[in-house]
Design a protein around this motif. Structure first.
Motif, PDB file in Angstrom:
ATOM      1  N   LEU A 122       0.822  -1.211   0.000  1.00 26.05           N
ATOM      2  CA  LEU A 122       0.000   0.000   0.000  1.00 26.05           C
ATOM      3  C   LEU A 122       0.857   1.262   0.000  1.00 26.05           C
ATOM      4  O   LEU A 122       0.565   2.225  -0.712  1.00 26.05           O
ATOM      5  N   LEU A 123       1.919   1.258   0.800  1.00 25.58           N
ATOM      6  CA  LEU A 123       2.795   2.433   0.832  1.00 25.58           C
ATOM      7  C   LEU A 123       3.608   2.569  -0.451  1.00 25.58           C
ATOM      8  O   LEU A 123       3.948   3.675  -0.865  1.00 25.58           O
ATOM      9  N   SER A 177      -5.528  15.628 -11.929  1.00 20.87           N
ATOM     10  CA  SER A 177      -6.962  15.446 -12.122  1.00 20.87           C
ATOM     11  C   SER A 177      -7.702  16.126 -10.973  1.00 20.87           C
ATOM     12  O   SER A 177      -7.089  16.619 -10.027  1.00 20.87           O
ATOM     13  N   GLY A 178      -9.015  16.137 -11.013  1.00 15.14           N
ATOM     14  CA  GLY A 178      -9.805  16.888 -10.050  1.00 15.14           C
ATOM     15  C   GLY A 178      -9.870  16.276  -8.660  1.00 15.14           C
ATOM     16  O   GLY A 178     -10.381  16.902  -7.744  1.00 15.14           O
ATOM     17  N   THR A 179      -9.379  15.054  -8.451  1.00 20.16           N
ATOM     18  CA  THR A 179      -9.524  14.419  -7.144  1.00 20.16           C
ATOM     19  C   THR A 179      -8.505  14.896  -6.127  1.00 20.16           C
ATOM     20  O   THR A 179      -8.698  14.702  -4.930  1.00 20.16           O
ATOM     21  N   GLY A 180      -7.423  15.480  -6.550  1.00 24.49           N
ATOM     22  CA  GLY A 180      -6.420  15.962  -5.608  1.00 24.49           C
ATOM     23  C   GLY A 180      -5.660  14.821  -4.964  1.00 24.49           C
ATOM     24  O   GLY A 180      -5.261  13.870  -5.624  1.00 24.49           O
ATOM     25  N   ILE A 202      -4.164  10.090   0.636  1.00 19.87           N
ATOM     26  CA  ILE A 202      -4.617  10.122   2.030  1.00 19.87           C
ATOM     27  C   ILE A 202      -5.275   8.789   2.395  1.00 19.87           C
ATOM     28  O   ILE A 202      -5.052   8.252   3.483  1.00 19.87           O
ATOM     29  N   PHE A 203      -6.074   8.249   1.472  1.00 21.03           N
ATOM     30  CA  PHE A 203      -6.732   6.959   1.706  1.00 21.03           C
ATOM     31  C   PHE A 203      -5.692   5.860   1.915  1.00 21.03           C
ATOM     32  O   PHE A 203      -5.811   5.060   2.853  1.00 21.03           O
ATOM     33  N   LEU A 204      -4.659   5.791   1.076  1.00 17.99           N
ATOM     34  CA  LEU A 204      -3.620   4.770   1.213  1.00 17.99           C
ATOM     35  C   LEU A 204      -2.894   4.887   2.554  1.00 17.99           C
ATOM     36  O   LEU A 204      -2.626   3.894   3.217  1.00 17.99           O
ATOM     37  N   ILE A 205      -2.585   6.096   2.938  1.00 14.39           N
ATOM     38  CA  ILE A 205      -1.862   6.314   4.193  1.00 14.39           C
ATOM     39  C   ILE A 205      -2.737   5.937   5.391  1.00 14.39           C
ATOM     40  O   ILE A 205      -2.267   5.262   6.324  1.00 14.39           O
ATOM     41  N   SER A 207      -3.095   2.163   5.635  1.00 16.82           N
ATOM     42  CA  SER A 207      -1.838   1.570   6.099  1.00 16.82           C
ATOM     43  C   SER A 207      -1.637   1.785   7.593  1.00 16.82           C
ATOM     44  O   SER A 207      -1.224   0.864   8.308  1.00 16.82           O
ATOM     45  N   ILE A 208      -1.940   2.976   8.076  1.00 19.67           N
ATOM     46  CA  ILE A 208      -1.805   3.269   9.504  1.00 19.67           C
ATOM     47  C   ILE A 208      -2.788   2.420  10.319  1.00 19.67           C
ATOM     48  O   ILE A 208      -2.431   1.862  11.360  1.00 19.67           O
ATOM     49  N   GLY A 209      -4.012   2.297   9.837  1.00 19.35           N
ATOM     50  CA  GLY A 209      -5.005   1.486  10.539  1.00 19.35           C
ATOM     51  C   GLY A 209      -4.609   0.023  10.611  1.00 19.35           C
ATOM     52  O   GLY A 209      -4.723  -0.618  11.651  1.00 19.35           O
TER      53      GLY A 209
END
Length: 94
Positions: A49-50, A62-65, A70-73, A76-78
């Motif tokens: 994931l990282l 693209s428009g998602t920024g 942030i989702f991947l991080i 991974s932290i969870g």
């Protein structure tokens, strides 16, 4: 109505702590879960994931920024939190 009681079976070939009437797979030597393999797989998933953070940056405007990053991080932290907590809890005597 079917009986709800299990007949205990005894096999001299495989010695396990589990009754093979309750867990049929114990008769051929596999029973339970491998905590070590599950933890190793969890850490491998975190690394993968990282590693997804280091991609080709050409399509990053693209428009998602940075929502994907942030989702991947956060995932991974969870997952790391769950693995570390499981490791600590398995060491404590109950």
């Amino acid at each position: 109505m079917a009986a709800t009681e299990l007949e205990p079976t005894h096999s001299a070939a495989v010695v396990t702590k589990v009754d093979t009437a309750e867990v049929p797979s114990a008769a051929w030597g596999w029973s339970g879960e491998s905590r070590r393999a599950a933890r190793t797989a969890g850490w491998v998933v975190i690394v993968i994931l990282l590693a997804m953070l280091f991609e080709n940056q050409q399509g990053s405007n693209s428009g998602t920024g940075n929502v994907g990053y942030i989702f991947l991080i956060l995932i991974s932290i969870g997952l790391a939190f769950v693995l570390i907590r499981d490791s600590i809890m398995s060491r404590k005597q109950r």
